[in-house]
Motif scaffolding. Structure first.
Motif, short mmCIF file in Angstrom:
data_model
loop_
_atom_site.label_atom_id
_atom_site.label_comp_id
_atom_site.label_asym_id
_atom_site.label_seq_id
_atom_site.Cartn_x
_atom_site.Cartn_y
_atom_site.Cartn_z
N HIS A 1 -9.42 11.85 -4.40
CA HIS A 1 -9.94 11.50 -3.12
C HIS A 1 -10.81 12.21 -2.42
O HIS A 1 -10.97 12.13 -1.08
CB HIS A 1 -8.59 11.27 -2.22
N ALA B 1 2.20 12.18 0.12
CA ALA B 1 1.77 10.74 0.23
C ALA B 1 1.40 10.62 1.51
O ALA B 1 0.39 9.63 1.89
CB ALA B 1 3.17 9.99 -0.02
N THR C 1 -4.99 14.66 -7.51
CA THR C 1 -4.87 13.58 -6.65
C THR C 1 -5.83 13.80 -5.35
O THR C 1 -6.62 12.99 -4.77
CB THR C 1 -3.59 13.06 -6.15
N ILE D 1 -2.28 11.33 1.49
CA ILE D 1 -3.13 10.29 0.87
C ILE D 1 -3.38 9.09 1.66
O ILE D 1 -4.31 8.60 1.49
CB ILE D 1 -2.45 9.83 -0.66
N LEU D 2 -2.34 8.86 2.19
CA LEU D 2 -2.56 7.63 3.48
C LEU D 2 -3.37 8.04 4.34
O LEU D 2 -4.31 7.04 4.87
CB LEU D 2 -1.04 7.28 3.81
N GLN E 1 0.73 -1.14 -0.07
CA GLN E 1 -0.19 0.04 -0.06
C GLN E 1 0.69 1.30 0.00
O GLN E 1 0.47 2.12 -0.84
CB GLN E 1 -0.80 0.13 1.21
N VAL F 1 0.89 4.29 -3.01
CA VAL F 1 0.93 5.76 -2.68
C VAL F 1 2.43 6.44 -3.32
O VAL F 1 2.10 7.69 -3.98
CB VAL F 1 0.77 5.91 -1.31
#
Length: 573
Positions: free
Chosen positions: A530, A496, A526, A499-500, A455, A459
């Motif tokens: 999301h 990143a 991005t 995003i996580l 995962q 990312v």
């Protein structure tokens, strides 16, 4: 003694008690363990004192048998002497061990307590922002270590001195009242003179700690900003700054050792008095036959033991000066940590599912200037977005800090999520934690996250850093990431994290300034994909296309919120 710190003895005790009692009155298992160690120390000290007084009698009788040439009695007392020494040696070893364990238990608990308060409610940020406390890192490290170590040493020495005085004063008084009371007068005079001579030394010790902290900070500052200094070739200027601070360290330390020499002229001579005085005062009793040679020997030993006990301040003066400076600095830190937040009026922060800014006026934390006046803004969910623009210095970043709760000085009301999993702040220079690459990506939830390496790699591919794990040796690699990664890579690593974590809102303070426009566009697309709502500060005209609205902040604090399609960019610089 305490006048150096502009406080009376009563105020000094109050300050010391305020810090020391945190541990002893905490009611924790650590405090209970500390009390057991202290009780054990007291018991060992009592037993050692009893052995010492017994030793004085054995030595007395041993010397008397030598004077009488009684070989059989000499051997018996010699055996008793060896037996006493065999008892004292392990007891003193256990005393030192128990004392060190007590010091460690106290230091461990007090450090954890202060660090907990330091991290609570962003105290670490507020203290730095207000500038009320210098070198808090030194206080948390050096001063706690000094306080606990010197406190335990002084407590143990104090208990030991009490036992020694009670036991040896009686023995000495039975031989000579003049000798016993003469020792009391000598100790009182020596203590008074030492305190008078040492007052200046205490002040110098206090200044020395401050100069040492400033010197260490200049070295840390150079390390943390090595690359900018190298670009500017500012070695000469940095070297001058470091030399100036080190010069103050050396100058003050030279004054310390010079004045220490003056104090030592008295204390060294004072230390030899117990060798001379007992023989001067007791010798007449020996010559007239009242005391034998063994009693003379015992009187000398008792006098020295009593002198050591009563002259505790003289013998521990350097420890006392460092100890006083430490607990004063820790007390100042404790009071600063208890004075949380800002003086009223402040911006009211409430928990909410959206970001709502209601008639907020942003003021500098020192209350010297208003940056933004009467700002109202609402940011909903599902990819809502606002771009904050304006000339440098008008307060764009101040608005973001106020929304995030870092600044509270001002007026008005803000409603927003407080959980970092819902509202995340990304600064221009991302924070790199002391840890592995995995911990960098999952910060601040590295401990609780169960994300797999696959995962994480997915990312990293989104932010074009898929080769990073291979380059640094895997997700478990631990490095100084602020130097290993370029600013652009650090900014992509921060995205990143977003995003996580997938927060509902993210605040971006020029968080893509080091990226080229294609990578910057990829980042914003991005976020939109999301469904993350965001507020951005930026200077590139290309950013407007990724936002629904633009907040224009003007000189004087006025603000105007317009649709991105209607924004012309004239106020943009």
């Amino acid at each position: 003694f305490f006048e150096v710190f502009n406080m009376s003895a009563r105020e000094a005790w109050k300050d010391y008690y305020g810090v020391a009692s945190l541990f002893w009155r905490s009611g924790t298992s650590a405090a209970a363990t500390g009390k057991r160690f202290l009780h054990l120390c007291a018991m060992l000290l009592f037993l050692i004192s009893c052995c010492n007084v017994t030793l004085s009698f054995i030595l007395r009788w041993l010397m008397s048998t030598l004077e009488m040439r009684d070989h059989g009695s000499f051997l018996r007392y010699l055996g008793a002497l060896l037996g006493i020494l065999a008892l004292i040696s392990p007891m003193e070893t256990w005393l030192n061990y128990t004392r060190d364990r007590l010091s460690l238990a106290w230091r461990k608990w007090l450090t954890q307590h202060f660090i907990g308060q330091y991290l609570e409610d962003r105290n670490y940020y507020l203290i730095e922002l207000k500038g009320a406390i210098d070198n808090p890192d030194q206080r948390l490290h050096e001063d706690i270590k000094h306080l606990t170590a010197h406190s335990v040493k002084l407590m143990v020495d104090g208990i030991h001195s009490c036992f020694q005085v009670l036991i040896f004063f009686g023995v000495l008084y039975s031989m000579s009242a003049w000798l016993a009371f003469g020792q009391l007068g000598l100790a009182a005079a020596g203590t008074w003179i030492t305190v008078i001579l040492g007052k200046r030394l205490v002040r110098m010790q206090k200044d020395q700690q401050r100069h040492e902290g400033n010197f260490r900070y200049s070295l840390v500052h150079l390390r943390d900003h090595a690359e900018p200094v190298a670009f500017y070739k500012g070695e000469a200027t940095e070297g001058q700054c470091i030399d100036d601070r080190f010069g103050r360290v050396c100058q003050n330390w030279e004054a310390v050792i010079t004045w220490q020499r003056n104090v030592d002229f008295f204390t060294t001579g004072y230390a030899y008095l117990p060798i001379l005085l007992p023989y001067v005062l007791v010798a007449p009793l020996y010559f007239n036959g009242t005391l034998d040679i063994g009693a003379l020997q015992q009187a000398g030993m008792c006098f020295q033991k009593l002198h050591t006990a009563l002259a505790m301040v003289v013998h521990n003066f350097n420890d006392l000066s460092a100890f006083t400076a430490s607990f004063k600095r820790l007390r100042d830190l404790q009071l600063a940590l208890e004075k949380r937040g800002y003086p009223p009026p402040v911006v009211a922060h409430e928990e909410g599912s959206e970001i709502i800014v209601d008639k907020v006026t942003v003021v500098l934390p020192n209350w010297q200037r208003e940056l933004v006046t009467d700002l109202s803004l609402r940011l909903g969910t599902l990819s809502d977005s606002v771009l904050v623009v304006g000339s440098s210095g008008v307060g764009k970043t101040a608005i973001l800090r106020t929304i995030a709760g870092l600044w509270q000085s001002g007026r008005g009301r803000i409603s927003c999520p407080s959980d970092p999993s819902k509202l995340l702040f990304v600064p221009q220079t991302p924070y790199t934690t002391l840890g592995s690459l995995r911990e960098q990506l999952l910060y601040p939830n590295a401990i609780s996250s169960d994300a797999t390496n696959d995962q994480l790699l997915q990312v990293l591919e989104v932010v074009c850093l898929q080769s990073l794990p291979h380059r640094v040796g895997g997700f478990g690699a631990v490095m100084d990431w602020s130097t290993v990664l370029s600013l652009g890579e650090q900014q992509r690593l921060a995205i990143a994290r977003v995003i996580l974590l997938r927060p509902t809102f993210v605040i971006l303070d020029e968080a893509t300034s080091a990226l080229d426009e294609p990578n910057e566009a990829r980042v914003y697309r991005t976020l939109q994909e999301h469904d993350i709502a965001f507020i951005s500060v930026g200077h590139r005209p290309s950013l407007v296309q990724f936002h629904r609205r633009v907040l224009v902040v003007s000189e004087g604090g006025s603000c105007e919120l317009v649709a991105a399609a209607d924004y012309k960019g004239q106020a943009y610089s």
